[in-house]
Design a protein around this motif. Structure first.
Motif, PDB file in Angstrom:
ATOM      1  N   GLY A 135       0.787  -1.220   0.000  1.00 19.72           N
ATOM      2  CA  GLY A 135       0.000   0.000   0.000  1.00 19.72           C
ATOM      3  C   GLY A 135       0.821   1.273   0.000  1.00 19.72           C
ATOM      4  N   ALA A 136       0.120   2.383  -0.208  1.00 19.66           N
ATOM      5  CA  ALA A 136       0.770   3.676  -0.398  1.00 19.66           C
ATOM      6  C   ALA A 136       1.523   4.150   0.843  1.00 19.66           C
ATOM      7  CB  ALA A 136      -0.280   4.716  -0.797  1.00 19.66           C
ATOM      8  N   ALA A 137       0.957   3.927   2.031  1.00 16.51           N
ATOM      9  CA  ALA A 137       1.591   4.441   3.249  1.00 16.51           C
ATOM     10  C   ALA A 137       2.910   3.746   3.523  1.00 16.51           C
ATOM     11  CB  ALA A 137       0.647   4.290   4.439  1.00 16.51           C
ATOM     12  N   ARG A 138       2.934   2.413   3.452  1.00 13.98           N
ATOM     13  CA  ARG A 138       4.179   1.690   3.689  1.00 13.98           C
ATOM     14  C   ARG A 138       5.190   1.943   2.563  1.00 13.98           C
ATOM     15  NH1 ARG A 138       0.591  -2.767   5.437  1.00 13.98           N
ATOM     16  NH2 ARG A 138       0.892  -3.141   7.681  1.00 13.98           N
ATOM     17  N   ASP A 139       4.694   2.092   1.349  1.00 16.23           N
ATOM     18  CA  ASP A 139       5.572   2.234   0.192  1.00 16.23           C
ATOM     19  C   ASP A 139       6.238   3.601   0.139  1.00 16.23           C
ATOM     20  OD1 ASP A 139       6.729   1.283  -2.242  1.00 16.23           O
ATOM     21  OD2 ASP A 139       5.248   2.425  -3.384  1.00 16.23           O
ATOM     22  N   VAL A 140       5.551   4.645   0.604  1.00 15.75           N
ATOM     23  CA  VAL A 140       6.052   6.014   0.408  1.00 15.75           C
ATOM     24  C   VAL A 140       6.132   6.816   1.701  1.00 15.75           C
ATOM     25  CG1 VAL A 140       5.613   8.221  -0.750  1.00 15.75           C
ATOM     26  CG2 VAL A 140       5.263   6.074  -1.994  1.00 15.75           C
ATOM     27  N   GLY A 196      -9.404   0.567 -13.046  1.00 13.51           N
ATOM     28  CA  GLY A 196      -9.253   0.758 -11.617  1.00 13.51           C
ATOM     29  C   GLY A 196      -8.281  -0.242 -11.015  1.00 13.51           C
ATOM     30  N   TYR A 197      -7.903  -0.003  -9.765  1.00 14.92           N
ATOM     31  CA  TYR A 197      -6.928  -0.862  -9.097  1.00 14.92           C
ATOM     32  C   TYR A 197      -7.402  -2.311  -9.035  1.00 14.92           C
ATOM     33  CZ  TYR A 197      -3.812  -2.636  -5.456  1.00 14.92           C
ATOM     34  OH  TYR A 197      -2.895  -3.388  -4.748  1.00 14.92           O
ATOM     35  N   LEU A 198      -8.659  -2.523  -8.747  1.00 15.24           N
ATOM     36  CA  LEU A 198      -9.175  -3.882  -8.592  1.00 15.24           C
ATOM     37  C   LEU A 198      -9.260  -4.624  -9.929  1.00 15.24           C
ATOM     38  CD1 LEU A 198     -12.010  -3.313  -5.953  1.00 15.24           C
ATOM     39  CD2 LEU A 198      -9.640  -4.019  -5.580  1.00 15.24           C
ATOM     40  N   GLU A 199      -9.148  -3.896 -11.039  1.00 20.16           N
ATOM     41  CA  GLU A 199      -9.137  -4.532 -12.362  1.00 20.16           C
ATOM     42  C   GLU A 199      -7.723  -4.727 -12.898  1.00 20.16           C
ATOM     43  OE1 GLU A 199     -11.410  -1.559 -12.061  1.00 20.16           O
ATOM     44  OE2 GLU A 199     -12.618  -3.161 -11.153  1.00 20.16           O
ATOM     45  N   GLY A 232      -3.250  -9.168 -11.675  1.00 19.30           N
ATOM     46  CA  GLY A 232      -2.557  -9.635 -10.485  1.00 19.30           C
ATOM     47  C   GLY A 232      -3.122  -9.118  -9.181  1.00 19.30           C
ATOM     48  N   ILE A 233      -4.163  -8.266  -9.233  1.00 24.17           N
ATOM     49  CA  ILE A 233      -4.768  -7.708  -8.020  1.00 24.17           C
ATOM     50  C   ILE A 233      -6.050  -8.470  -7.690  1.00 24.17           C
ATOM     51  CG2 ILE A 233      -5.764  -5.662  -6.944  1.00 24.17           C
ATOM     52  CD1 ILE A 233      -2.761  -5.461  -7.375  1.00 24.17           C
ATOM     53  N   SER A 234      -6.198  -8.879  -6.452  1.00 23.38           N
ATOM     54  CA  SER A 234      -7.403  -9.570  -6.013  1.00 23.38           C
ATOM     55  C   SER A 234      -8.601  -8.623  -6.101  1.00 23.38           C
ATOM     56  CB  SER A 234      -7.235 -10.063  -4.571  1.00 23.38           C
ATOM     57  OG  SER A 234      -8.460 -10.525  -4.053  1.00 23.38           O
ATOM     58  N   PRO A 235      -9.747  -9.091  -6.594  1.00 24.98           N
ATOM     59  CA  PRO A 235     -10.917  -8.200  -6.731  1.00 24.98           C
ATOM     60  C   PRO A 235     -11.480  -7.714  -5.404  1.00 24.98           C
ATOM     61  CG  PRO A 235     -11.496 -10.490  -7.240  1.00 24.98           C
ATOM     62  CD  PRO A 235      -9.997 -10.439  -7.124  1.00 24.98           C
ATOM     63  N   ASP A 236     -11.073  -8.310  -4.288  1.00 18.66           N
ATOM     64  CA  ASP A 236     -11.534  -7.823  -2.988  1.00 18.66           C
ATOM     65  C   ASP A 236     -10.390  -7.229  -2.161  1.00 18.66           C
ATOM     66  OD1 ASP A 236     -10.170 -10.140  -2.502  1.00 18.66           O
ATOM     67  OD2 ASP A 236     -11.757 -11.118  -1.322  1.00 18.66           O
ATOM     68  N   SER A 237      -9.325  -6.783  -2.837  1.00 19.97           N
ATOM     69  CA  SER A 237      -8.172  -6.210  -2.141  1.00 19.97           C
ATOM     70  C   SER A 237      -8.559  -4.938  -1.386  1.00 19.97           C
ATOM     71  CB  SER A 237      -7.059  -5.877  -3.143  1.00 19.97           C
ATOM     72  OG  SER A 237      -6.017  -5.148  -2.516  1.00 19.97           O
ATOM     73  N   THR A 238      -8.056  -4.798  -0.172  1.00 17.81           N
ATOM     74  CA  THR A 238      -8.276  -3.582   0.625  1.00 17.81           C
ATOM     75  C   THR A 238      -7.002  -2.725   0.704  1.00 17.81           C
ATOM     76  OG1 THR A 238      -7.731  -4.751   2.684  1.00 17.81           O
ATOM     77  CG2 THR A 238     -10.054  -4.687   2.022  1.00 17.81           C
ATOM     78  N   THR A 239      -6.047  -2.972  -0.177  1.00 11.74           N
ATOM     79  CA  THR A 239      -4.811  -2.187  -0.208  1.00 11.74           C
ATOM     80  C   THR A 239      -5.100  -0.771  -0.691  1.00 11.74           C
ATOM     81  OG1 THR A 239      -3.474  -4.139  -0.639  1.00 11.74           O
ATOM     82  CG2 THR A 239      -2.518  -2.010  -1.237  1.00 11.74           C
ATOM     83  N   GLU A 240      -4.605   0.210   0.032  1.00 15.58           N
ATOM     84  CA  GLU A 240      -4.827   1.601  -0.376  1.00 15.58           C
ATOM     85  C   GLU A 240      -3.794   2.033  -1.412  1.00 15.58           C
ATOM     86  OE1 GLU A 240      -1.467   2.241   2.431  1.00 15.58           O
ATOM     87  OE2 GLU A 240      -3.233   0.938   2.454  1.00 15.58           O
ATOM     88  N   LEU A 252     -10.955  -1.257   8.906  1.00 11.40           N
ATOM     89  CA  LEU A 252     -11.960  -0.438   8.235  1.00 11.40           C
ATOM     90  C   LEU A 252     -12.514  -1.045   6.961  1.00 11.40           C
ATOM     91  CD1 LEU A 252     -10.444   3.152   8.629  1.00 11.40           C
ATOM     92  CD2 LEU A 252     -12.115   1.997  10.072  1.00 11.40           C
ATOM     93  N   GLY A 253     -11.863  -2.084   6.441  1.00 16.55           N
ATOM     94  CA  GLY A 253     -12.355  -2.679   5.203  1.00 16.55           C
ATOM     95  C   GLY A 253     -11.898  -1.919   3.980  1.00 16.55           C
ATOM     96  N   GLN A 254     -12.793  -1.760   2.998  1.00 17.37           N
ATOM     97  CA  GLN A 254     -12.441  -1.209   1.693  1.00 17.37           C
ATOM     98  C   GLN A 254     -12.124   0.283   1.767  1.00 17.37           C
ATOM     99  OE1 GLN A 254     -12.434  -3.586  -0.605  1.00 17.37           O
ATOM    100  NE2 GLN A 254     -11.581  -2.325  -2.233  1.00 17.37           N
ATOM    101  N   PRO A 255     -11.014   0.726   1.155  1.00 18.86           N
ATOM    102  CA  PRO A 255     -10.724   2.165   1.097  1.00 18.86           C
ATOM    103  C   PRO A 255     -11.743   2.893   0.229  1.00 18.86           C
ATOM    104  CG  PRO A 255      -8.772   0.848   0.590  1.00 18.86           C
ATOM    105  CD  PRO A 255      -9.935  -0.079   0.564  1.00 18.86           C
ATOM    106  N   GLN A 256     -11.854   4.209   0.420  1.00 16.90           N
ATOM    107  CA  GLN A 256     -12.786   5.005  -0.374  1.00 16.90           C
ATOM    108  C   GLN A 256     -12.296   5.116  -1.810  1.00 16.90           C
ATOM    109  OE1 GLN A 256     -13.271   9.418   0.200  1.00 16.90           O
ATOM    110  NE2 GLN A 256     -15.311   8.822   0.907  1.00 16.90           N
ATOM    111  N   PRO A 257     -13.136   4.834  -2.800  1.00 14.30           N
ATOM    112  CA  PRO A 257     -12.680   4.939  -4.193  1.00 14.30           C
ATOM    113  C   PRO A 257     -12.516   6.396  -4.629  1.00 14.30           C
ATOM    114  CG  PRO A 257     -15.017   4.390  -4.123  1.00 14.30           C
ATOM    115  CD  PRO A 257     -14.535   4.360  -2.706  1.00 14.30           C
ATOM    116  N   TYR A 258     -11.587   6.611  -5.551  1.00 16.66           N
ATOM    117  CA  TYR A 258     -11.456   7.912  -6.206  1.00 16.66           C
ATOM    118  C   TYR A 258     -11.152   7.661  -7.680  1.00 16.66           C
ATOM    119  CZ  TYR A 258      -6.367   7.149  -5.762  1.00 16.66           C
ATOM    120  OH  TYR A 258      -5.094   6.628  -5.825  1.00 16.66           O
ATOM    121  N   ARG A 259     -11.667   8.531  -8.522  1.00 20.69           N
ATOM    122  CA  ARG A 259     -11.534   8.328  -9.955  1.00 20.69           C
ATOM    123  C   ARG A 259     -10.109   8.628 -10.414  1.00 20.69           C
ATOM    124  NH1 ARG A 259     -12.874  11.906 -13.895  1.00 20.69           N
ATOM    125  NH2 ARG A 259     -13.883  13.204 -12.309  1.00 20.69           N
TER     126      ARG A 259
END
Length: 518
Positions: free
Chosen positions: A262-267, A330-333, A336-344, A488-495
């Motif tokens: 995810g973004a926080a650990r990565d950056v 989108g990220y979930l598409e 290699g990304i799981s369709p139920d991934s909760t990674t931000e 918290l589950g799924q992060p909030q989507p943004y376009r």
């Protein structure tokens, strides 16, 4: 006082009149070599190999320099040389020069093997010994781990088992570790323990390539070489600080690494907390490694998390949209990304620094993928003037003064302030910007961050490398936030192509602020 440098004949000599702090003469590495694990990966192909060539082309590597690649590929040394040349020509910063390439290529070696195979490391040991004997590298070798963190321990132990890890007879051995340094505090400390069993702590160099960027280093010059900034670099004048690293790309083939990180650990854990520490630290006694580390450590130790993490953190995940004129998924598409991934893929946090200089000044850190454009910047937003003797209609569009340090892609500094509109019959004030750009102000092109950092490793010069103490403190800041988000589950989507989720806008609005549009 004595200072040593290297003559064209590669002999050491001393100039008793030269202060070693005088950096006008080039710093040239002595006899040595680099072994790259993960040499066929993107980082090596696009950054490390070109940086090594550019250093050689600038005359900063010795004629005896050696480069060894370690990989699974069943290649001959000639095939590996062709691979190196192809990637150098595709990505080098300086002009390709056949004479430089000929000299560099004579020191190139290749070892085929896997990390689990002890015989591969025995062949590597033989190759290193051959470079010492035939190339004159004198036992000085750096080992670059451009591999996933899970492979650090096994590579380190294999180097120890074949006798390559310890310095002997005045020669040095050093290890270069790419981020991430663990995935939380416990794993970072375990990684440090394993590496410390093999390498001397002073021989471990943790790479954060942002610290090698010219503009990051210029932040120190801006603050401490000028009298106009430091008097206002505090809570008396600064309203808040925004540190942004935005990317316009998606996971770009890094799904296997990125998902679950995810973004926080990565950056944030590395790049942005380091930028914050450099922005907020007190003046160091000198720019020596220990003195810089002391001041950065004080900042990281003084960080206070917000009491309400729900109100002062935000995370998001990009959905389908447009990047420029191109439609993107989108990220979930992503492959290699799981369709139920909760990674931000977007993360923003507020931090406070409990020191006299910064008490009451919030620091907002944000990073994300598939945002409006690629940019990294540090923005100090100043408080409004205590009294504006103008009609309200004259200044209704007037914002707050801001000093913006642009780290990438257009390195420089911008100062935003209010100015009278020319020709106006009344006192009409509007925001204007005064801009300094590296590209327009200097004829020298800025070297890539990896050029500076690789050369520093070969010289044994550690000021730009985070210590284990800094890494531990960074994880202590981030771990509670990650623990909170995990429930918290799924992060909030943004376009895709926008500037992040609505949650991040509301996060600043609660404090009466808004994000800058870079």
């Amino acid at each position: 006082m004595n200072a040593s440098t290297t003559s064209p004949g590669n002999q050491s000599w001393s100039n008793p009149l030269r202060d070693p702090r005088d950096l006008r003469l080039p710093r040239i590495a002595g006899p040595c070599s680099i072994v790259i694990f993960g040499v066929t990966g993107d980082l090596s192909r696009k950054k490390l190999l070109p940086a090594i060539y550019d250093l050689a082309n600038r005359g900063l590597l010795p004629p005896s320099f050696g480069l060894t690649g370690f990989a699974r590929r069943d290649w001959s040394e000639e095939q590996f040389r062709d691979f190196v040349k192809e990637n150098i020509q595709a990505h080098c910063r300086t002009q390709f020069n056949e004479a430089t390439w000929k000299q560099l290529s004579e020191g190139i070696r290749f070892v085929q093997g896997t990390f689990e195979d002890a015989e591969s490391f025995e062949r590597l040991s033989d190759t290193v010994a051959e470079l010492d004997r035939d190339r004159g590298t004198r036992g000085n070798h750096a080992f670059y781990m451009s591999v996933p963190p899970r492979d650090f321990p096994i590579v380190a132990r294999q180097l120890a088992n074949c006798g390559l890890a310890k310095s002997t007879d005045g020669a040095w051995r050093r290890v270069i570790i790419e981020k991430p340094f663990g995935h939380d505090l416990a794993s970072a400390q375990e990684l440090d323990r394993v590496i410390a069993e093999v390498f001397d702590p002073n021989s471990v160099f943790r790479i954060d390539h942002y610290l090698g960027k010219e503009t990051v280093q210029n932040l120190l010059a801006l603050r401490f070489a000028n009298t106009m900034y430091e008097p206002i670099w505090n809570a008396n004048y600064v309203d808040h600080v925004q540190i942004t690293m935005a990317e316009d790309i998606g996971v770009a083939g890094r799904a296997g690494y990125y998902d679950g990180i995810g973004a926080a650990r990565d950056v944030i854990q590395n790049h942005l907390l380091q930028l914050m520490a450099l922005t907020a630290m007190e003046e160091p006694v000198s720019f020596a490694a220990d003195d810089l580390t002391d001041e950065k450590t004080k900042v990281l130790s003084a960080v206070r998390l917000p009491k309400d993490l729900a109100a002062h953190t935000a995370r998001g995940q990009y959905s389908a949209g447009w990047q420029g004129s191109q439609p993107v998924v989108g990220y979930l598409e992503e492959k290699g990304i799981s369709p139920d991934s909760t990674t931000e893929t977007y993360a923003a946090i507020r931090l406070d620094i409990d020191t006299r200089r910064w008490a009451g000044v919030p620091f907002y850190l944000r990073t994300g993928k598939r945002l409006g454009r690629r940019v990294t910047e540090i923005a100090l937003v100043f408080k409004r003037a205590p009294h504006l003797p103008f009609q309200s209609t004259a200044t209704q569009e007037l914002g707050k003064n801001a000093l913006v340090i642009r780290v990438q892609p257009y390195e420089g500094v911008t100062l935003r302030f209010g100015s009278k509109v020319p020709g106006a019959t009344s006192m009409e004030v509007r925001d204007v910007s005064m801009d300094f750009s590296y590209g327009r102000s200097f004829t020298e092109s800025s070297p890539e961050a990896y050029e500076r950092l690789i050369l520093d490793v070969l010289l044994g010069d550690p000021p730009l490398f985070p210590t284990s103490r800094e890494v531990d403190l960074s994880w202590k800041i981030l771990d509670p936030i990650e623990d909170f988000w995990s429930a918290l589950g799924q992060p909030q989507p943004y376009r895709s192509g926008t500037w992040g989720p609505q949650e991040a806008v509301e996060m600043l609005a609660r404090d009466g602020h808004r994000w800058r549009k870079p």
